[in-house]
Design an enzyme around this catalytic site. Structure first.
Site, mmCIF file in Angstrom:
data_model
loop_
_atom_site.group_PDB
_atom_site.id
_atom_site.type_symbol
_atom_site.label_atom_id
_atom_site.label_comp_id
_atom_site.label_asym_id
_atom_site.label_seq_id
_atom_site.Cartn_x
_atom_site.Cartn_y
_atom_site.Cartn_z
ATOM 1 N N GLY A 124 -1.554 8.946 -5.253
ATOM 2 C CA GLY A 124 -1.079 10.134 -4.550
ATOM 3 C C GLY A 124 0.245 9.741 -3.960
ATOM 4 N N ASP A 180 4.222 6.153 -11.362
ATOM 5 C CA ASP A 180 4.067 7.239 -10.389
ATOM 6 C C ASP A 180 5.423 7.693 -9.865
ATOM 7 O OD1 ASP A 180 3.802 4.512 -9.200
ATOM 8 O OD2 ASP A 180 4.061 5.614 -7.337
ATOM 9 N N ASN A 181 6.466 6.938 -10.180
ATOM 10 C CA ASN A 181 7.807 7.315 -9.729
ATOM 11 C C ASN A 181 8.645 7.881 -10.865
ATOM 12 O OD1 ASN A 181 7.165 6.494 -7.167
ATOM 13 N ND2 ASN A 181 8.099 4.479 -7.352
ATOM 14 N N ASP A 205 0.310 4.534 7.099
ATOM 15 C CA ASP A 205 0.260 5.505 8.201
ATOM 16 C C ASP A 205 0.783 6.894 7.854
ATOM 17 O OD1 ASP A 205 2.935 4.995 7.984
ATOM 18 O OD2 ASP A 205 3.125 3.949 9.903
ATOM 19 N N ARG A 227 12.201 17.083 0.626
ATOM 20 C CA ARG A 227 12.789 17.061 -0.702
ATOM 21 C C ARG A 227 12.418 18.321 -1.465
ATOM 22 N NH1 ARG A 227 10.326 11.294 -2.795
ATOM 23 N NH2 ARG A 227 8.134 11.755 -2.532
HETATM 24 P P1 AMP Z 1 6.222 3.815 -3.826
HETATM 25 O O1 AMP Z 1 6.257 2.465 -4.463
HETATM 26 O O2 AMP Z 1 7.254 4.061 -2.795
HETATM 27 O O3 AMP Z 1 6.178 4.904 -4.837
HETATM 28 O O4 AMP Z 1 4.867 3.871 -2.992
HETATM 29 C C1 AMP Z 1 3.604 3.526 -3.523
HETATM 30 C C2 AMP Z 1 2.542 4.340 -2.886
HETATM 31 O O5 AMP Z 1 2.347 4.023 -1.496
HETATM 32 C C3 AMP Z 1 2.852 5.785 -2.910
HETATM 33 O O6 AMP Z 1 1.679 6.466 -3.153
HETATM 34 C C4 AMP Z 1 3.415 5.987 -1.511
HETATM 35 O O7 AMP Z 1 3.448 7.274 -1.112
HETATM 36 C C5 AMP Z 1 2.468 5.183 -0.696
HETATM 37 N N1 AMP Z 1 3.028 4.901 0.613
HETATM 38 C C6 AMP Z 1 4.134 4.187 0.883
HETATM 39 N N2 AMP Z 1 4.366 4.151 2.209
HETATM 40 C C7 AMP Z 1 3.374 4.873 2.787
HETATM 41 C C8 AMP Z 1 3.052 5.237 4.138
HETATM 42 N N3 AMP Z 1 3.798 4.846 5.163
HETATM 43 N N4 AMP Z 1 1.947 5.983 4.343
HETATM 44 C C9 AMP Z 1 1.194 6.382 3.331
HETATM 45 N N5 AMP Z 1 1.443 6.081 2.058
HETATM 46 C C10 AMP Z 1 2.519 5.345 1.778
HETATM 47 MG MG MG Z 2 6.102 6.689 -5.303
#
Ligand code: AMP
Ligand code: MG
Length: 543
Positions: A110, A284-285, A145, A203
């Site tokens: 998610g 996921d990105n 968080d 966004r």
């Molecule tokens: P990313 O590598 O930035 O795509 O993040 C990996 C996953 O961790 C994604 O699902 C992000 O939304 C989640 N995530 C990163 N930072 C937080 C946060 N502070 N609180 C909740 N989920 C997070």
């Molecule tokens: Mg992401």
């Protein structure tokens, strides 16, 4: 922009919310962290914050959404885009998806801190989803968080808009709002947590569906919802592939996948053109629309180094280094192909589309390279070796990629002048693009000059007028990009409460290809203090 009849005040924005209406919701309404199956999203409300204040907004995105924002509405705007106030017609939810992180299947992700507010429909019948990042925990937050800090929010806000103005497919950023709260972050995961100002970015994109949105259903062997989401995506985001009332066939899914390969190839070619390194190309990105999404530890190439990655988490494997982005995109597309295979049940056409990705990427990249070098067309038979040589030459001495290409337009290709010029004279327009003058030995200068001579000859054979050459080059080689140190300077000031540089950069980066002599300082190569400074040369996923 003057107020037109199609403009709305915030309170009367028209919402449509197709995603929530047409796709299955998580039946549990509690906002607790858990695995959510057989659903595309969970309804969840943003967590209220104490003192939202507006830092910056993008006028172009306001225009896109046809929002009229008089100064008297700024507080309401900050309330709405921090998540404190839900407008009538909004239906907030968090999306469910999974993904491969650094090559390994990571299960349900998610976007742990992304909450979609709703979809605004403008007078052109365009549907724009508004999504808050950092507005509190969701069922997908895992152990985190759900919040975001000013540092990473400034970076996402500015880069989204900078990329748009550069002509790179991207999600957009409407607003940057401070929450008035402090958030604890251990920036380098080294046991030094600190309080940082909390912030929320809103966004905006036609869709926030990612490769991982399909992967999660495939991994759970939930073919019903895999098909639902695919059909939904084709119906709304690829309507030209949709045959009126027919449900999509195997051929529709194949055509859809081929198109995703094409838009992804085009996006990556743009990244390579402007020197952008995403830093976390997890599946996921990856946007299903081929948009740059999820601005985290991204960076801009300063000295041309295909092995550079801005992400400290990626420092050992360098999976997401600049030069590997085209191959990683292909790997990600392969994962998407695996995920949608049950809809097609035939590997051959999916493999054919993946094969086409490589030629599509090459085609886009060659087209852009030709523009960068001022040529009407790329001629693979001769130009492949000349451009290969160029990318070696750029690594002989630390060479600023952005400045090099921008300054190359000032190198004369006139035969008499080139023939009469010494190496030193030939390099004169490029003097400023090198980081360490001591690296410019006679030998190195000789090699650069040799390439310039070959380039001049090739450019003369192109037959374009000097004006055509210049126009082409200046429209493909930006003068202004969001250099890592510039973003960091804006962050340093913002953390002191001075938001002026955020606004200034947003403004300068609106016209990245214009000369803007009054803003020359923002095109300067990285100063020495920024060479090893965290945030300028090293970034982490902590945000
Ligand atoms: P990313 O590598 O930035 O795509 O993040 C990996 C996953 O961790 C994604 O699902 C992000 O939304 C989640 N995530 C990163 N930072 C937080 C946060 N502070 N609180 C909740 N989920 C997070
Ligand atoms: Mg992401």
């Amino acid at each position: 922009m003057s107020t037109t009849t199609s403009q709305h005040g915030l309170e009367s924005l028209p919402f449509e919310n197709r995603f929530a209406r047409e796709l299955p919701a998580d039946p549990i309404s509690e906002n607790t962290r858990r695995q959510i199956s057989e659903a595309c999203y969970s309804r969840v409300l943003p967590t209220p914050v104490t003192e939202p204040s507006l830092v910056a907004y993008s006028q172009e995105v306001l225009d896109l959404l046809e929002i009229n924002l008089p100064e008297s509405d700024h507080q309401l705007f900050a309330d709405v885009f921090s998540g404190n106030r839900i407008l009538s017609g909004m239906d907030p939810f968090a999306m469910c998806y999974g993904g491969h992180q650094f090559g390994n299947w990571a299960g349900q992700l998610g976007d742990g801190r992304a909450i979609n507010l709703g979809e605004v429909v403008n007078s052109r019948a365009e549907n724009w989803t508004l999504q808050l990042k950092g507005a509190g925990p969701t069922p997908y937050s895992r152990t985190a968080d759900g919040l975001a800090v000013l540092r990473s929010s400034v970076r996402e806000f500015l880069c989204s808009e900078a990329m748009y103005h550069l002509g790179v497919p991207t999600t957009r950023a409407l607003s940057l709002v401070l929450t008035g709260e402090q958030v604890m972050r251990d920036m380098f995961y080294d046991g030094h947590p600190q309080l940082e100002p909390g912030a929320v970015v809103c966004r905006v994109a036609p869709s926030f569906v990612r490769f991982g949105s399909f992967q999660i259903f495939a991994a759970r062997q939930d073919l019903v919802n895999l098909r639902r989401l695919a059909d939904y995506t084709i119906r709304h985001d690829f309507p030209h592939l949709d045959h009126a009332d027919d449900t999509p066939t195997k051929e529709t899914y194949i055509a859809w996948f081929a198109e995703v390969c094409k838009t992804t190839a085009e996006m990556i070619a743009h990244w390579m053109r402007v020197g952008f390194v995403h830093g976390v190309m997890n599946t996921d990105n990856m946007s299903i629309l081929g948009l740059t999404i999820d601005y985290g530890p991204y960076g801009w190439l300063e000295d041309y180094d295909p092995d550079w990655t801005p992400n400290t988490t990626d420092a050992t494997g360098r999976r997401y280094r600049f030069g590997q982005q085209p191959q990683i995109a292909l790997w990600n597309l392969l994962q998407l192909a695996n995920a949608i295979y049950p809809l097609v049940e035939d590997a051959k056409p999916l493999e054919a589309a993946l094969d086409d990705y490589s030629s599509l990427f090459k085609e886009s990249w060659h087209r852009m390279l030709a523009q960068k070098l001022g040529w009407a067309h790329f001629r693979p038979d001769t130009d492949d070796s000349l451009t290969d040589q160029l990318f070696s030459v750029l690594q002989l001495a630390e060479t600023d990629m952005t400045l090099f290409f921008r300054s190359l337009a000032n190198v004369s290709i006139d035969a008499d002048r080139v023939d009469a010029a010494s190496n030193d004279q030939l390099l004169t327009p490029l003097r400023d693009v090198f980081y360490r003058h001591e690296q410019l030995t006679d030998e190195v200068q000789g090699q650069i000059a040799e390439w310039l001579r070959a380039y001049a000859a090739r450019s003369r054979a192109d037959g374009s007028t000097p004006e055509e050459r210049r126009v082409r080059m200046l429209s493909a080689n930006p003068k202004y990009v969001l250099r890592n140190y510039l973003a960091q300077m804006a962050i340093d000031k913002a953390e002191q409460g001075d938001m002026e540089l955020v606004g200034k950069l947003l403004d300068v980066l609106r016209h990245p290809y214009d000369d803007q002599p009054e803003n020359d300082e923002f095109s300067a190569k990285r100063p020495d203090w920024a060479r090893h400074r965290p945030g300028c040369s090293m970034l982490s996923c902590s945000s």
